[in-house]
Design a protein around this motif. Structure first.
Motif, mmCIF file in Angstrom:
data_model
loop_
_atom_site.group_PDB
_atom_site.id
_atom_site.type_symbol
_atom_site.label_atom_id
_atom_site.label_comp_id
_atom_site.label_asym_id
_atom_site.label_seq_id
_atom_site.Cartn_x
_atom_site.Cartn_y
_atom_site.Cartn_z
ATOM 1 N N ILE A 68 0.843 -1.208 0.000
ATOM 2 C CA ILE A 68 0.000 0.000 0.000
ATOM 3 C C ILE A 68 0.866 1.241 0.000
ATOM 4 O O ILE A 68 0.651 2.189 -0.771
ATOM 5 N N GLU A 69 1.870 1.175 0.863
ATOM 6 C CA GLU A 69 2.771 2.315 1.006
ATOM 7 C C GLU A 69 3.443 2.643 -0.336
ATOM 8 O O GLU A 69 3.476 3.798 -0.769
ATOM 9 N N HIS A 70 3.932 1.597 -1.020
ATOM 10 C CA HIS A 70 4.571 1.802 -2.321
ATOM 11 C C HIS A 70 3.608 2.355 -3.328
ATOM 12 O O HIS A 70 3.959 3.221 -4.130
ATOM 13 N N SER A 71 2.382 1.821 -3.275
ATOM 14 C CA SER A 71 1.360 2.315 -4.199
ATOM 15 C C SER A 71 1.124 3.807 -4.001
ATOM 16 O O SER A 71 1.060 4.586 -4.951
ATOM 17 N N VAL A 72 1.007 4.203 -2.735
ATOM 18 C CA VAL A 72 0.770 5.623 -2.415
ATOM 19 C C VAL A 72 1.968 6.463 -2.875
ATOM 20 O O VAL A 72 1.806 7.514 -3.493
ATOM 21 N N GLU A 73 3.150 5.891 -2.590
ATOM 22 C CA GLU A 73 4.368 6.624 -2.989
ATOM 23 C C GLU A 73 4.416 6.802 -4.496
ATOM 24 O O GLU A 73 4.763 7.874 -5.001
ATOM 25 N N LEU A 74 4.048 5.711 -5.207
ATOM 26 C CA LEU A 74 4.044 5.760 -6.660
ATOM 27 C C LEU A 74 3.094 6.834 -7.161
ATOM 28 O O LEU A 74 3.420 7.638 -8.038
ATOM 29 N N SER A 75 1.912 6.806 -6.533
ATOM 30 C CA SER A 75 0.894 7.799 -6.912
ATOM 31 C C SER A 75 1.419 9.226 -6.673
ATOM 32 O O SER A 75 1.289 10.112 -7.521
ATOM 33 N N ASN A 76 2.028 9.407 -5.505
ATOM 34 C CA ASN A 76 2.590 10.731 -5.176
ATOM 35 C C ASN A 76 3.666 11.118 -6.184
ATOM 36 O O ASN A 76 3.703 12.263 -6.662
ATOM 37 N N SER A 77 4.544 10.153 -6.504
ATOM 38 C CA SER A 77 5.625 10.424 -7.446
ATOM 39 C C SER A 77 5.078 10.818 -8.794
ATOM 40 O O SER A 77 5.595 11.718 -9.455
ATOM 41 N N LYS A 78 3.975 10.121 -9.191
ATOM 42 C CA LYS A 78 3.385 10.415 -10.489
ATOM 43 C C LYS A 78 2.881 11.859 -10.544
ATOM 44 O O LYS A 78 3.133 12.599 -11.490
ATOM 45 N N SER A 79 2.163 12.241 -9.477
ATOM 46 C CA SER A 79 1.631 13.611 -9.499
ATOM 47 C C SER A 79 2.762 14.633 -9.398
ATOM 48 O O SER A 79 2.727 15.699 -10.012
ATOM 49 N N LYS A 80 3.803 14.255 -8.643
ATOM 50 C CA LYS A 80 4.965 15.155 -8.553
ATOM 51 C C LYS A 80 5.595 15.326 -9.922
ATOM 52 O O LYS A 80 5.970 16.421 -10.337
ATOM 53 N N MET A 81 5.729 14.188 -10.610
ATOM 54 C CA MET A 81 6.319 14.182 -11.952
ATOM 55 C C MET A 81 5.517 15.078 -12.879
ATOM 56 O O MET A 81 6.087 15.882 -13.629
ATOM 57 N N GLU A 82 4.181 14.940 -12.827
ATOM 58 C CA GLU A 82 3.309 15.750 -13.684
ATOM 59 C C GLU A 82 3.512 17.236 -13.397
ATOM 60 O O GLU A 82 3.611 18.074 -14.300
ATOM 61 N N LYS A 83 3.577 17.488 -12.089
ATOM 62 C CA LYS A 83 3.759 18.878 -11.679
ATOM 63 C C LYS A 83 5.094 19.422 -12.215
ATOM 64 O O LYS A 83 5.172 20.548 -12.737
ATOM 65 N N LEU A 84 6.154 18.589 -12.072
ATOM 66 C CA LEU A 84 7.469 18.989 -12.548
ATOM 67 C C LEU A 84 7.470 19.219 -14.059
ATOM 68 O O LEU A 84 8.091 20.163 -14.562
ATOM 69 N N GLU A 85 6.727 18.316 -14.767
ATOM 70 C CA GLU A 85 6.648 18.464 -16.223
ATOM 71 C C GLU A 85 5.986 19.783 -16.594
ATOM 72 O O GLU A 85 6.425 20.497 -17.501
ATOM 73 N N GLN A 86 4.901 20.094 -15.866
ATOM 74 C CA GLN A 86 4.203 21.363 -16.120
ATOM 75 C C GLN A 86 5.149 22.547 -15.884
ATOM 76 O O GLN A 86 5.241 23.482 -16.683
ATOM 77 N N GLU A 87 5.847 22.438 -14.752
ATOM 78 C CA GLU A 87 6.779 23.516 -14.411
ATOM 79 C C GLU A 87 7.858 23.658 -15.480
ATOM 80 O O GLU A 87 8.213 24.763 -15.884
ATOM 81 N N ASN A 88 8.345 22.503 -15.935
ATOM 82 C CA ASN A 88 9.379 22.483 -16.961
ATOM 83 C C ASN A 88 8.890 23.179 -18.234
ATOM 84 O O ASN A 88 9.608 23.985 -18.826
ATOM 85 N N THR A 89 7.649 22.866 -18.629
ATOM 86 C CA THR A 89 7.072 23.484 -19.821
ATOM 87 C C THR A 89 7.019 25.004 -19.643
ATOM 88 O O THR A 89 7.396 25.772 -20.541
#
Ligand SMILES: *[C@@H]1O[C@H](CO)[C@@H](O)[C@H](O)[C@H]1NC(C)=O
Length: 282
Positions: A68-89
């Motif tokens: 569960i913990e990994h799943s949550v972490e993965l989910s968090n990482s994904k949204s972080k990644m999206e956010k970073l991508e937006q910022e990068n753009t």
């Protein structure tokens, strides 16, 4: 064999719970220890195998928690990644804008620099012209300062008739109206040129005698340059008047002469005058 089957069922159950957690937004915090235990116990109840030790339960629970913990972490990482991508753009867009701005500024800078260079060239030319003008002004000032101030205006006398005499005499104009530079001497009757130059002279003389001629001369050194004559054949006065520009060397003299047997007249009305001034040095 039965024990292995029970374990499989248990793993399946864990998998299902995790899937529920992802799709239904259930987090690890929502699932309590009691729920997990009762789920596992439910599975256990269907089997008649009862000798699974509590250690296994604890380990299973830990495994599930980790999943569960990994799943949550993965989910968090994904949204972080999206956010970073937006910022990068966004950053890239800003970078592009800045680069365009730099190009524009470079062009403007080049333009300004060429204008400044042109302005400097012009300035140098103007400065050279100004220097030349200043030098000329200084030279003119010097010339002006060196140039003597020479001008005179004189009246002959207040005493009335002068002459006739037996010899030619130099007329001594004794009434000094102006005598800039003191070049005229009332004592000798001579004007002496202080510098080489062009000089202007003029005179007027009056004679009050009737039935006689009236004559005066203008001399430059020992040379007679003007011979003026009139004859009074009726009454009143005769007037002689003339003017001349002479080129004089320094020390040359100019004076007026009354010839023998002639007379001139002057009184407080200043009828007989002699004038002169330096036009320009040579
Ligand atoms: C103008 O005169 C100044 C002072 O003498 C001098 O420093 C300068 O170089 C001159 N400029 C030009 C363009 O000749």
């Amino acid at each position: 064999m039965r024990r292995a089957a029970s374990f499989l069922v248990l793993l399946l159950c864990l998998y299902w719970t995790r899937a529920q957690g992802e799709s239904g937004g259930v987090t690890g915090n929502d699932i309590t220890q009691t729920e997990v235990q009762s789920e596992i116990l439910g599975v256990i109840a269907t089997s008649d195998q009862t000798n699974i030790t509590p250690d296994i339960w604890a380990e299973l629970k830990e495994l599930r928690d980790m999943a569960i913990e990994h799943s949550v972490e993965l989910s968090n990482s994904k949204s972080k990644m999206e956010k970073l991508e937006q910022e990068n753009t966004a950053i890239q867009a800003r970078l592009t804008a800045s680069e365009n701005e730099v190009v524009k500024l470079k062009i403007e800078n080049t333009d300004l620099q060429s204008r400044v260079t042109a302005f400097e060239d012009k300035s140098t030319v103007l400065e050279a012209r100004m220097n030349a003008t200043e030098n000329e002004v200084e030279e003119l000032k010097r010339q002006n300062a060196d140039r003597p101030k020479v001008a005179f205006s004189l009246g002959l006398t207040d005493a009335g008739q002068v002459g006739p005499f037996n010899t030619d005499i130099t007329l001594k104009f004794s009434k000094v109206f102006t005598n800039f530079g003191q070049a005229y001497s009332p004592t000798t009757g001579h004007f002496t040129a202080p510098v080489r130059g062009a000089y202007y002279f003029s005179f007027t003389t009056v004679d009050n005698r009737i039935y006689v001629g009236s004559v005066v001369y203008l001399y430059h050194n020992d040379k007679r340059v003007l011979w003026n004559h009139d004859y009074n054949d009726e009454y009143g006065h005769t007037n002689l008047s003339n003017s001349m520009v002479l080129q004089l060397e320094k020390g040359d003299v100019v004076y007026m002469v009354l010839p023998a047997s002639y007379s001139v007249y002057d009184d407080r009305d200043d009828r007989s005058t002699f004038n002169g001034f330096l036009l320009f040095p040579l």
